[in-house]
Design a protein around this motif. Structure first.
Motif, PDB file in Angstrom:
ATOM      1  N   GLY A 130       8.038  -1.063 -21.098  1.00 25.53           N
ATOM      2  CA  GLY A 130       7.342  -0.323 -22.160  1.00 25.53           C
ATOM      3  C   GLY A 130       6.985   1.070 -21.702  1.00 25.53           C
ATOM      4  O   GLY A 130       7.053   1.397 -20.520  1.00 25.53           O
ATOM      5  N   CYS A 131       6.591   1.910 -22.684  1.00 26.10           N
ATOM      6  CA  CYS A 131       6.154   3.264 -22.365  1.00 26.10           C
ATOM      7  C   CYS A 131       4.754   3.191 -21.760  1.00 26.10           C
ATOM      8  O   CYS A 131       3.904   2.473 -22.261  1.00 26.10           O
ATOM      9  CB  CYS A 131       6.128   4.115 -23.625  1.00 26.10           C
ATOM     10  SG  CYS A 131       5.398   5.744 -23.361  1.00 26.10           S
ATOM     11  N   PRO A 132       4.507   3.966 -20.698  1.00 24.90           N
ATOM     12  CA  PRO A 132       3.167   3.939 -20.104  1.00 24.90           C
ATOM     13  C   PRO A 132       2.090   4.529 -21.026  1.00 24.90           C
ATOM     14  O   PRO A 132       0.909   4.242 -20.835  1.00 24.90           O
ATOM     15  CB  PRO A 132       3.327   4.780 -18.829  1.00 24.90           C
ATOM     16  CG  PRO A 132       4.583   5.557 -19.002  1.00 24.90           C
ATOM     17  CD  PRO A 132       5.461   4.755 -19.915  1.00 24.90           C
ATOM     18  N   HIS A 133       2.487   5.344 -22.007  1.00 23.39           N
ATOM     19  CA  HIS A 133       1.492   6.006 -22.852  1.00 23.39           C
ATOM     20  C   HIS A 133       1.405   5.436 -24.252  1.00 23.39           C
ATOM     21  O   HIS A 133       0.513   5.789 -25.015  1.00 23.39           O
ATOM     22  CB  HIS A 133       1.806   7.501 -22.993  1.00 23.39           C
ATOM     23  CG  HIS A 133       2.235   8.135 -21.717  1.00 23.39           C
ATOM     24  ND1 HIS A 133       1.399   8.260 -20.643  1.00 23.39           N
ATOM     25  CD2 HIS A 133       3.425   8.658 -21.330  1.00 23.39           C
ATOM     26  CE1 HIS A 133       2.046   8.841 -19.645  1.00 23.39           C
ATOM     27  NE2 HIS A 133       3.281   9.083 -20.040  1.00 23.39           N
ATOM     28  N   CYS A 134       2.377   4.638 -24.641  1.00 20.64           N
ATOM     29  CA  CYS A 134       2.441   4.201 -26.024  1.00 20.64           C
ATOM     30  C   CYS A 134       2.614   2.695 -26.094  1.00 20.64           C
ATOM     31  O   CYS A 134       3.051   2.064 -25.142  1.00 20.64           O
ATOM     32  CB  CYS A 134       3.623   4.832 -26.759  1.00 20.64           C
ATOM     33  SG  CYS A 134       3.642   6.609 -26.693  1.00 20.64           S
ATOM     34  N   ASP A 135       2.319   2.193 -27.258  1.00 19.53           N
ATOM     35  CA  ASP A 135       2.544   0.794 -27.505  1.00 19.53           C
ATOM     36  C   ASP A 135       3.967   0.643 -28.047  1.00 19.53           C
ATOM     37  O   ASP A 135       4.180   0.235 -29.174  1.00 19.53           O
ATOM     38  CB  ASP A 135       1.510   0.325 -28.525  1.00 19.53           C
ATOM     39  CG  ASP A 135       1.483  -1.182 -28.627  1.00 19.53           C
ATOM     40  OD1 ASP A 135       2.082  -1.831 -27.767  1.00 19.53           O
ATOM     41  OD2 ASP A 135       0.860  -1.678 -29.576  1.00 19.53           O
ATOM     42  N   VAL A 180      13.916   6.169 -22.598  1.00 17.91           N
ATOM     43  CA  VAL A 180      13.202   7.163 -23.397  1.00 17.91           C
ATOM     44  C   VAL A 180      12.253   6.459 -24.360  1.00 17.91           C
ATOM     45  O   VAL A 180      12.616   5.447 -24.980  1.00 17.91           O
ATOM     46  CB  VAL A 180      14.195   8.025 -24.215  1.00 17.91           C
ATOM     47  CG1 VAL A 180      13.454   9.050 -25.068  1.00 17.91           C
ATOM     48  CG2 VAL A 180      15.204   8.714 -23.302  1.00 17.91           C
ATOM     49  N   CYS A 181      11.044   6.988 -24.511  1.00 18.56           N
ATOM     50  CA  CYS A 181      10.130   6.478 -25.527  1.00 18.56           C
ATOM     51  C   CYS A 181      10.360   7.261 -26.814  1.00 18.56           C
ATOM     52  O   CYS A 181      10.227   8.485 -26.821  1.00 18.56           O
ATOM     53  CB  CYS A 181       8.680   6.642 -25.076  1.00 18.56           C
ATOM     54  SG  CYS A 181       7.508   6.311 -26.414  1.00 18.56           S
ATOM     55  N   HIS A 182      10.720   6.582 -27.894  1.00 21.05           N
ATOM     56  CA  HIS A 182      10.984   7.284 -29.148  1.00 21.05           C
ATOM     57  C   HIS A 182       9.708   7.734 -29.845  1.00 21.05           C
ATOM     58  O   HIS A 182       9.749   8.444 -30.843  1.00 21.05           O
ATOM     59  CB  HIS A 182      11.838   6.410 -30.074  1.00 21.05           C
ATOM     60  CG  HIS A 182      13.274   6.333 -29.647  1.00 21.05           C
ATOM     61  ND1 HIS A 182      14.228   5.653 -30.350  1.00 21.05           N
ATOM     62  CD2 HIS A 182      13.917   6.875 -28.576  1.00 21.05           C
ATOM     63  CE1 HIS A 182      15.394   5.765 -29.728  1.00 21.05           C
ATOM     64  NE2 HIS A 182      15.222   6.490 -28.648  1.00 21.05           N
ATOM     65  N   GLN A 183       8.556   7.298 -29.346  1.00 19.23           N
ATOM     66  CA  GLN A 183       7.293   7.755 -29.931  1.00 19.23           C
ATOM     67  C   GLN A 183       6.858   9.092 -29.349  1.00 19.23           C
ATOM     68  O   GLN A 183       6.535  10.016 -30.067  1.00 19.23           O
ATOM     69  CB  GLN A 183       6.169   6.724 -29.698  1.00 19.23           C
ATOM     70  CG  GLN A 183       6.344   5.452 -30.481  1.00 19.23           C
ATOM     71  CD  GLN A 183       6.603   5.713 -31.939  1.00 19.23           C
ATOM     72  OE1 GLN A 183       6.008   6.598 -32.535  1.00 19.23           O
ATOM     73  NE2 GLN A 183       7.492   4.958 -32.528  1.00 19.23           N
ATOM     74  N   CYS A 184       6.794   9.166 -28.005  1.00 16.62           N
ATOM     75  CA  CYS A 184       6.219  10.362 -27.376  1.00 16.62           C
ATOM     76  C   CYS A 184       7.230  11.164 -26.580  1.00 16.62           C
ATOM     77  O   CYS A 184       6.929  12.259 -26.130  1.00 16.62           O
ATOM     78  CB  CYS A 184       5.045   9.983 -26.490  1.00 16.62           C
ATOM     79  SG  CYS A 184       5.540   9.175 -24.954  1.00 16.62           S
ATOM     80  N   GLY A 185       8.439  10.638 -26.407  1.00 11.51           N
ATOM     81  CA  GLY A 185       9.452  11.397 -25.684  1.00 11.51           C
ATOM     82  C   GLY A 185       9.412  11.197 -24.179  1.00 11.51           C
ATOM     83  O   GLY A 185      10.231  11.759 -23.459  1.00 11.51           O
ATOM     84  N   GLU A 186       8.473  10.409 -23.673  1.00 15.15           N
ATOM     85  CA  GLU A 186       8.417  10.123 -22.228  1.00 15.15           C
ATOM     86  C   GLU A 186       9.772   9.601 -21.756  1.00 15.15           C
ATOM     87  O   GLU A 186      10.378   8.761 -22.422  1.00 15.15           O
ATOM     88  CB  GLU A 186       7.330   9.067 -21.982  1.00 15.15           C
ATOM     89  CG  GLU A 186       7.349   8.419 -20.615  1.00 15.15           C
ATOM     90  CD  GLU A 186       6.759   9.309 -19.528  1.00 15.15           C
ATOM     91  OE1 GLU A 186       6.118  10.312 -19.885  1.00 15.15           O
ATOM     92  OE2 GLU A 186       6.944   9.002 -18.339  1.00 15.15           O
ATOM     93  N   THR A 187      10.272  10.130 -20.632  1.00 18.35           N
ATOM     94  CA  THR A 187      11.522   9.589 -20.102  1.00 18.35           C
ATOM     95  C   THR A 187      11.373   9.293 -18.621  1.00 18.35           C
ATOM     96  O   THR A 187      10.639   9.983 -17.916  1.00 18.35           O
ATOM     97  CB  THR A 187      12.726  10.538 -20.291  1.00 18.35           C
ATOM     98  OG1 THR A 187      12.729  11.490 -19.224  1.00 18.35           O
ATOM     99  CG2 THR A 187      12.712  11.240 -21.614  1.00 18.35           C
TER     100      THR A 187
HETATM  101 ZN    ZN Z   1       5.503   6.840 -25.258  1.00 16.85          ZN
END
Ligand code: ZN
Ligand code: ADP
Length: 729
Positions: A444-449, A462-469
């Protein structure tokens, strides 16, 4: 007429500073008109503002300062001031933020002047280098358009000395040009096509509407390829003949290039362009020329709606059902609805064009609020594609394979005939889930659910919510087992991999928004495909929108059930629209097309409605369900999203808001929640949602304001109110 304020009299100035009021100043030497753009002192700074009206006089008069100067730009008209106020009231947006929307062009306070511009020259460079080639390519791509030194250097990724070198050799020409020149005049009689009877009838109605000089909205419905564009270009022509301006909103920048070419063929010159891909210099030119009448037609993205048109007579919202018209960040507005609002203030006409209208517009037409025009058949020889389901329960598919034997056989048949096929999946990346086969952990993304999506092309998650990669880890982040991470589920990249194995002889083109560095690169690829540069097109949502692929005769939808899984109010509507749009890509030229939809639930009412093409009945059934539930468009919704770094803080505020609901109870509105938002954490902020549901005719916004005003946002807490929410994340 706009009021005039003599020197020294008090005026109220609206600025883009985040204050929720206007500020009093004294009118400058020579006085100023209401609507004038001015520069005012604020503390030690000078800022831009607009003369909004007479001063309030509630500030110590001895401390009121004078307006520094009136800027050399056309004053903001009453029509736009009204529009900003009413749009602000509707979306519960502070006026300072509305003014920012209306002044998104740089350097408005600078005096008109000359500047150096660069365009393609006639000479040849003595020696070709990679940087030089890039400069010439950029200029060639621009056609006759010119750029400033900085813009050209950036676009080509070279230093300015490379460009100066090319200038010396005559390969690039350098000229002094006035800034912000008018756009070429468009000729409404230049290149009209002979319309079919159907089209002519629709065009007549629109011409009459424009001749009336009054407000009106028309829903122009017609299958893809029926000539909606041809018809609304006639409405544009009628508007130009009347000396008024027109605006065409498109949902996707990638569609602009094809559209501009059509406009040029119809009106003999290119219109003004307004979207995120337009240079700053050009933006400023568009903004100024629109206000002076030197731009007759603007083609652009939703924010073009806030340009200072001198006399906006017609706004086209093409693909009006498209969700990208809803701005989901900052000011939360729906450009389609705001287009209607602006037209109603400025005696303009609106045309909402779509093959699959939103239920909102369908209901407005049904209720007689909008005029309704229909084009029922495709232009020329082309007919709507035949649509069939592939029942996946009866297909033999190994795991990690998504193209059924039935679909693969059809694709092969097209390839043998030299025709194109498209495989559609509405998922970017390689695989939506990365799971550890040792412990079952999903990355999972460390910043998003949200889950991290594997993008093999980028070799990252890649997180499609916040763009974290992050690079794809070798070991499971949870149990540290090596080489146990597995990709689960299909994305467009994985589908491409499968297609390459199934059809080794075919040329594949993958179209997904994140695979292209620029809108231009995407446009080039689309043109190449349209000319036959690929045998199989593999794409996401991006390919559903308006592109013309004349050789395409087969569309295969990999997962027709995908959109039906969510609990979203609009799941059925969205799936219906998307599937019809994708299917509409096939058979746009002489050869008939087929659309095949892979589904595990062929009996689902939405799937059946899509296949039968019985649209009226689909809309009626969907409308009935919403009416019975009091849901939009038959009731009203607002979403309140509270977010904070501390989940408890957001919940506490949510609970307090649910308790202190007197202002909402007064209008009979109900509150649902607080509940964790469907995506409960984005960018490290915990999100809590309240939904407010009200009857159609009530004054929802004032009640929401009064309700929200009872609460102070302390520390990290943020509140966003979304009127008519479209997405429910
Ligand atoms: Zn995220
Ligand atoms: P829509 O906007 O409904 O998808 P278009 O306006 O793009 O449809 O028309 C589909 C195609 O048919 C276009 O290539 C268009 O130029 C062509 N076309 C439509 N109407 C006519 C006409 N009356 N004469 C010539 N070509 C037409």
């Amino acid at each position: 007429m706009d009021a005039f304020f003599e020197e020294g009299s008090l005026v109220a100035i609206l600025t883009t500073q985040p204050l929720d009021r206007t500020l009093d100043y004294k009118a400058p030497a020579g006085g100023c008109f209401q609507g004038a753009y001015v520069e005012v002192p604020l503390g030690p700074r000078k800022i831009m503002g607009v003369v909004w009206g007479p001063g309030k006089g509630d500030f110590d008069i001895s401390r009121v300062r004078s307006v520094n100067r009136v800027l050399d730009v056309t004053p903001m008209q009453g029509e736009l001031r009204d529009f900003l106020c009413r749009a602000g009231d509707y979306t519960l947006t502070p006026m300072s933020a509305m003014l920012r929307l209306a002044t998104r062009a740089p350097g408005l306070s600078e005096a008109p002047s000359l500047r150096k511009i660069y365009r393609l020259g006639i000479g040849e460079p003595d020696r070709m280098t990679d940087p030089r080639r890039r400069v010439l390519e950029v200029l060639r791509d621009m056609g006759g358009l010119s750029l400033t030194l900085g813009e050209l250097a950036e676009a080509a990724g070279v230093t300015s000395s490379v460009i100066k070198g090319l200038v010396k050799q005559g390969a690039v020409s350098e000229e002094e040009a006035p800034r912000d020149t008018a756009f070429a005049r468009l000729d409404p009689d230049y290149g009209g096509k002979a319309l079919t009877d159907d089209q002519e009838t629709a065009a007549q109605v629109l011409r009459a509407a424009i001749a009336s000089g009054r407000y009106g909205t028309t829903l122009l419905k017609g299958v893809t390829g029926s000539g909606k564009t041809e018809v609304y270009l006639e409405a544009v022509a009628a508007t130009l003949r009347k000396g008024r301006q027109a605006l065409v909103l498109l949902p996707e920048i990638a569609l602009t290039a094809e559209f501009l070419t059509r406009v040029e063929a119809r009106f003999g010159a290119r219109p003004a362009e307004w979207h995120s891909g337009v240079t700053m210099t050009e933006r400023r030119r568009v903004w100024k020329q629109v206000s002076q009448g030197g731009a007759q037609l603007v083609v652009g993205a939703r924010s073009a709606l806030f340009l200072p048109f001198r006399d906006l007579g017609l706004t086209i919202v093409d693909e009006e059902h498209d969700t990208s018209y809803k701005q989901e960040e900052g000011v939360l507005y729906n450009a389609r609805d705001m287009a209607v609002l602006r037209a109603s203030i400025g005696a303009g006409q609106v045309v909402l064009a779509s093959a699959t209208p939103s239920l909102e517009s369908w209901a407005n037409a049904d209720a007689g609020k909008y005029r309704r025009l229909s084009l029922t058949s495709r232009f020329g020889a082309s007919v709507m594609p035949e649509m069939r389901a592939i029942d996946m329960r009866g297909q033999d598919l190994p795991s990690n394979r998504w193209v059924s034997p039935a679909l693969a056989a059809q694709v092969r048949a097209r390839l043998e005939q030299g025709e194109q096929a498209m495989l559609f999946i509405n998922r970017r990346g390689y695989a939506p889930v990365t799971i550890c086969r040792a412990c079952g952990h999903q990355v999972g993304c460390p910043h998003c659910d949200a889950r991290m999506v594997e993008h093999r092309f980028l070799q990252r998650l890649v997180c499609h919510q916040c763009g974290e990669t992050t690079p794809k880890p070798a070991a499971c982040p949870e149990c540290h087992a090596e080489d146990k991470l597995a990709a689960v589920g299909p994305g467009v990249e994985r589908l491409a991999e499968e297609a390459a194995e199934l059809f080794p002889e075919a040329r594949l083109a993958v179209l997904s928004s994140d695979l292209f560095g620029s809108a231009r690169a995407l446009k080039d690829e689309i043109e190449k495909i349209a000319r036959g540069g690929a045998d199989i097109i593999i794409g996401t949502q991006l390919v559903a929108k308006g592109h013309n692929f004349p050789l395409l005769t087969l569309v295969g939808v990999i997962d027709s059930d995908l959109g039906l899984q969510g609990s979203d109010l609009r799941a059925a509507e969205r799936t219906f629209q998307l599937m019809r749009q994708v299917a509409g890509r096939a058979g746009r030229a002489e050869k008939p097309g087929t659309a095949l939809m892979q589904t595990y639930q062929p009996e689902h009412p939405v799937i059946r409605a899509i296949l039968s093409g019985d649209e009226e009945n689909f809309w009626k059934a969907e409308a009935e369900e919403r009416r019975a539930a009091g849901m939009p468009p038959y009731g009203r919704l607002a979403a309140v999203i509270l977010s904070s770094t501390e989940a408890q803080e957001a919940f506490d505020l949510g609970n307090a808001m649910a308790r202190q609901d007197a202002p909402l109870r007064k209008i009979g509105a109900q509150i649902y929640g607080p509940a964790p938002a469907p995506i409960a954490r984005v960018r490290g902020r915990h999100r809590v949602r309240l939904l407010v549901k009200a009857a159609k005719g009530v004054a929802l916004q004032p009640a929401l304001s009064a309700w929200a005003a009872q609460f102070r946002l302390r520390g990290e807490l943020r509140m966003a109110i979304d009127i008519d929410p479209q997405s429910f994340f």
